[in-house]
Design a protein around this motif. Sequence first.
Motif, mmCIF file in Angstrom:
data_model
loop_
_atom_site.group_PDB
_atom_site.id
_atom_site.type_symbol
_atom_site.label_atom_id
_atom_site.label_comp_id
_atom_site.label_asym_id
_atom_site.label_seq_id
_atom_site.Cartn_x
_atom_site.Cartn_y
_atom_site.Cartn_z
ATOM 1 N N ARG A 152 -10.899 3.713 1.368
ATOM 2 C CA ARG A 152 -10.054 2.632 0.862
ATOM 3 C C ARG A 152 -8.710 2.632 1.581
ATOM 4 O O ARG A 152 -8.196 3.719 1.838
ATOM 5 C CB ARG A 152 -9.856 2.841 -0.648
ATOM 6 N N PRO A 153 -8.063 1.545 1.954
ATOM 7 C CA PRO A 153 -8.469 0.195 1.600
ATOM 8 C C PRO A 153 -9.643 -0.300 2.439
ATOM 9 O O PRO A 153 -9.707 -0.051 3.640
ATOM 10 C CB PRO A 153 -7.215 -0.638 1.898
ATOM 11 N N GLU B 113 -2.879 5.729 0.955
ATOM 12 C CA GLU B 113 -3.973 4.756 1.050
ATOM 13 C C GLU B 113 -4.222 4.352 2.500
ATOM 14 O O GLU B 113 -5.374 4.158 2.919
ATOM 15 C CB GLU B 113 -3.652 3.527 0.206
ATOM 16 N N LEU C 158 0.844 -1.201 0.000
ATOM 17 C CA LEU C 158 0.000 0.000 0.000
ATOM 18 C C LEU C 158 0.870 1.238 0.000
ATOM 19 O O LEU C 158 2.034 1.194 0.409
ATOM 20 C CB LEU C 158 -0.892 0.027 1.254
#
Length: 304
Positions: free
Chosen positions: A269-270, A260, A256
């Motif tokens: 998100r995530p 994020e 990631l």
Amino acid sequence: MPADRFRVEVEGRTLELSNLDKVLYPQAGFTKGEVIDYYTRIAPVLLPHLADRALTRIRYPNGVDGNSFFEKNAPAATPSWVRTENLPAPGSSKGRETIDYVVADDLPTLVWLANLAALELHTPQWKVGEHPDLMVVDLDPGAPASLKQCCQVALLLRDRLAADGVDAYPKTSGKKGMQLSCPIAGTQSSDDVSGYARRIAQELEREHPKLIVSKMAKNLRPSKIFIDWSQNNAAKTTVAPYSLRAQPVPSVSAPLTWDEVAAGAAGKRPSARPYTAGEVLKRVDEHGDLLAPLLDLGPALPER
């Protein structure tokens, strides 16, 4: 040769593949052929993270809904060209002093493993014959805590580690949690690394007692994130970046960005749904290997 078997050439090695239409992820209809295809396409970013590391595999010969088994030892029919290393086996469940581990340094070995339905690939924090060059902490949510709370703890950990000059890089576990990996100098023992990770986990637990727990006891974990510092024990392994996981869909332990993670901490998100194989291939096309900095040595960890 039976109709369900055929030979392929992979970088000068001859492999016999079989049962490519066999469905290994029934809910998604994802076949063994697609598993091999994923590992072949992800190999350029995956293999550097496997190189020189003793590999533990979790095999699912009858798919993720069937029986599975951990495999550390090289199987009897291992091709002669597959690299193996005879290494001490701390914590061996079978009492072995040493094990002939597979080391996946090249694409033919990766394809061979995928053909054996070795869906999950796990590595230690050290390379063969060396001290740990990675520190890993696992963030495990106790229900009803979720990936959102994992992201919140990941940000706290990132900032605390940065105060000691240690960089951290996030990835999903491919299941419900996350891991942070930190490149370190490769000059300290597993006990030293584990001790440092434990001190940081305990410090953050004191500062955020409603969110974080550093003890392994299950009864302490509901609604909290367990910072598993013990991942740095010499006998422990962690799922490799880009490895598939044995979930209903072909989810992946996916790197990631910190943006994020910040979005995840805010409830965006995530999401709780892990990234799948196809999504991760697209992410690599977009971002490259977000964990490439782990391939270089980092600083020594502070002593007590």
